[in-house]
Write a protein that holds these residues in place. Structure first.
Motif, PDB file in Angstrom:
ATOM      1  N   MET A   1      23.990  39.412  41.027  1.00 37.88           N
ATOM      2  CA  MET A   1      25.289  39.159  40.384  1.00 37.88           C
ATOM      3  C   MET A   1      26.356  40.091  40.930  1.00 37.88           C
ATOM      4  O   MET A   1      27.484  39.684  41.211  1.00 37.88           O
ATOM      5  N   ASN A   2      25.989  41.383  41.094  1.00 38.22           N
ATOM      6  CA  ASN A   2      26.945  42.355  41.624  1.00 38.22           C
ATOM      7  C   ASN A   2      27.357  42.011  43.045  1.00 38.22           C
ATOM      8  O   ASN A   2      28.520  42.180  43.424  1.00 38.22           O
ATOM      9  N   SER A   3      26.394  41.511  43.840  1.00 36.31           N
ATOM     10  CA  SER A   3      26.714  41.142  45.222  1.00 36.31           C
ATOM     11  C   SER A   3      27.652  39.941  45.259  1.00 36.31           C
ATOM     12  O   SER A   3      28.524  39.846  46.130  1.00 36.31           O
ATOM     13  N   PHE A   4      27.480  38.995  44.297  1.00 37.85           N
ATOM     14  CA  PHE A   4      28.371  37.834  44.249  1.00 37.85           C
ATOM     15  C   PHE A   4      29.789  38.263  43.877  1.00 37.85           C
ATOM     16  O   PHE A   4      30.765  37.791  44.476  1.00 37.85           O
ATOM     17  N   ILE A   5      29.911  39.175  42.899  1.00 43.85           N
ATOM     18  CA  ILE A   5      31.234  39.692  42.511  1.00 43.85           C
ATOM     19  C   ILE A   5      31.889  40.401  43.684  1.00 43.85           C
ATOM     20  O   ILE A   5      33.095  40.257  43.936  1.00 43.85           O
ATOM     21  N   TYR A   6      31.081  41.156  44.430  1.00 47.33           N
ATOM     22  CA  TYR A   6      31.606  41.852  45.610  1.00 47.33           C
ATOM     23  C   TYR A   6      32.083  40.841  46.648  1.00 47.33           C
ATOM     24  O   TYR A   6      33.132  41.034  47.288  1.00 47.33           O
ATOM     25  N   GLN A   7      31.337  39.737  46.810  1.00 55.59           N
ATOM     26  CA  GLN A   7      31.724  38.711  47.773  1.00 55.59           C
ATOM     27  C   GLN A   7      33.028  38.039  47.363  1.00 55.59           C
ATOM     28  O   GLN A   7      33.879  37.753  48.206  1.00 55.59           O
ATOM     29  N   VAL A   8      33.184  37.767  46.065  1.00 57.22           N
ATOM     30  CA  VAL A   8      34.438  37.193  45.568  1.00 57.22           C
ATOM     31  C   VAL A   8      35.590  38.156  45.828  1.00 57.22           C
ATOM     32  O   VAL A   8      36.670  37.755  46.280  1.00 57.22           O
ATOM     33  N   HIS A   9      35.360  39.445  45.565  1.00 61.80           N
ATOM     34  CA  HIS A   9      36.379  40.469  45.813  1.00 61.80           C
ATOM     35  C   HIS A   9      36.746  40.517  47.294  1.00 61.80           C
ATOM     36  O   HIS A   9      37.935  40.607  47.652  1.00 61.80           O
ATOM     37  N   LEU A  10      35.740  40.454  48.149  1.00 65.75           N
ATOM     38  CA  LEU A  10      35.970  40.477  49.595  1.00 65.75           C
ATOM     39  C   LEU A  10      36.758  39.257  50.042  1.00 65.75           C
ATOM     40  O   LEU A  10      37.718  39.369  50.826  1.00 65.75           O
ATOM     41  N   ASN A  11      36.389  38.087  49.525  1.00 69.30           N
ATOM     42  CA  ASN A  11      37.100  36.862  49.882  1.00 69.30           C
ATOM     43  C   ASN A  11      38.533  36.868  49.361  1.00 69.30           C
ATOM     44  O   ASN A  11      39.433  36.326  50.009  1.00 69.30           O
ATOM     45  N   PHE A  12      38.733  37.466  48.194  1.00 66.67           N
ATOM     46  CA  PHE A  12      40.094  37.556  47.650  1.00 66.67           C
ATOM     47  C   PHE A  12      40.987  38.381  48.575  1.00 66.67           C
ATOM     48  O   PHE A  12      42.116  37.993  48.882  1.00 66.67           O
TER      49      PHE A  12
ATOM     50  N   LEU B   1      35.900  29.112  46.732  1.00 63.58           N
ATOM     51  CA  LEU B   1      36.614  28.209  45.828  1.00 63.58           C
ATOM     52  C   LEU B   1      37.065  28.930  44.561  1.00 63.58           C
ATOM     53  O   LEU B   1      38.109  28.612  43.993  1.00 63.58           O
ATOM     54  N   LEU B   2      36.285  29.918  44.130  1.00 61.67           N
ATOM     55  CA  LEU B   2      36.664  30.704  42.962  1.00 61.67           C
ATOM     56  C   LEU B   2      37.956  31.481  43.235  1.00 61.67           C
ATOM     57  O   LEU B   2      38.802  31.636  42.347  1.00 61.67           O
TER      58      LEU B   2
END
Length: 254
Positions: A1-12, A105-106
């Protein structure tokens, strides 16, 4: 879950901070239309009708902003990722491609929420729009999620090999769809054949659902909901088919 949040942050950071022109384009063009059609072209409109028009046109421009982001920004972003071999990096990394798409997409859903917030504040300041708190929450938080199937159109266009073709397809889809869905002009004043086509389109039902909720205390129109579900299913199936065909095409090249 933490890695997914980090990926969203990186993509943002990767997609928004480095591409602010997309964000401002998605906000400023609908805002320009909103100012034009609510401040310049409403001189002889009765006061009561004008209030409803300003509210409804704000909703139309919010949907239009989402359409711009979903088709033009999404298609160009995924195409650039493929061209710069970022998608290849994803395929070679432990991160699944599905998670790459979901996290990206998020980010675009978040961008749509921010654009909606900007347009809503403009509507309040410029035209004293007075929706209920629940209606504002629907427009800013829930509507970008409900409208996310529009992004599947952008994903399908991104499978094209040429950026010129992508830009051409994006324009050929976005602007006719905005007109035929009644986002630029009321559908009632357009020719009957356009009204017939427009009544089946996804942006039309997103706008009608939003207007109904904002004017009638969160009341859902079942027909709008049905069309949104049908369009989501159709676009999802088409995206899967095109993606499968594209993967087989790339394997043959190898």
């Amino acid at each position: 879950m933490n890695s997914f949040i980090y990926q969203v942050h990186l993509n943002f950071k990767r997609l928004v901070w480095r591409n602010l022109k997309f964000f401002f384009f998605n906000l400023l063009l609908p805002l320009a239309f909103y100012l034009l059609f609510t401040k310049v072209m409403t001189v002889e409109m009765p006061k009561e009708a004008l209030i409803v028009w300003k509210e409804d046109y704000l909703i139309s421009m919010i949907i239009y902003s989402m359409l711009l982001s979903a088709v033009i920004s999404v298609s160009n972003t995924f195409h650039d990722d493929n061209k710069q071999h970022f998608t290849l990096f994803v395929e070679l990394s432990p991160v699944s491609k599905i998670r790459y798409y979901v996290s990206t997409l998020l980010v675009f859903i978040t961008m749509s929420s921010l654009s909606t917030l900007g347009l809503s504040i403009s509507g309040i300041i410029i035209n004293q729009i007075n929706f209920s708190s629940s209606a504002w929450l629907f427009l800013i938080i829930l509507l970008p999620i409900i409208a996310s199937p529009l992004m599947l159109i952008g994903i399908m266009i991104s499978f094209s090999d040429s950026s010129n073709v992508i830009n051409l397809l994006s324009n050929l889809i976005v602007f006719p769809m905005a007109i035929f869905s009644g986002l630029w002009f009321p559908l009632e004043i357009l020719p009957k054949w356009i009204q017939k086509i427009g009544s089946y389109l996804l942006p039309y039902h997103l706008a009608e659902l939003s207007k109904n909720i904002c004017h009638n205390s969160l009341t859902l129109n079942k027909m709008n909901v049905l069309y949104i579900i049908l369009w989501t299913s159709l676009l999802g199936i088409l995206t899967w088919i095109i993606n499968t065909f594209q993967n087989k095409k790339e394997l043959h090249r190898l």
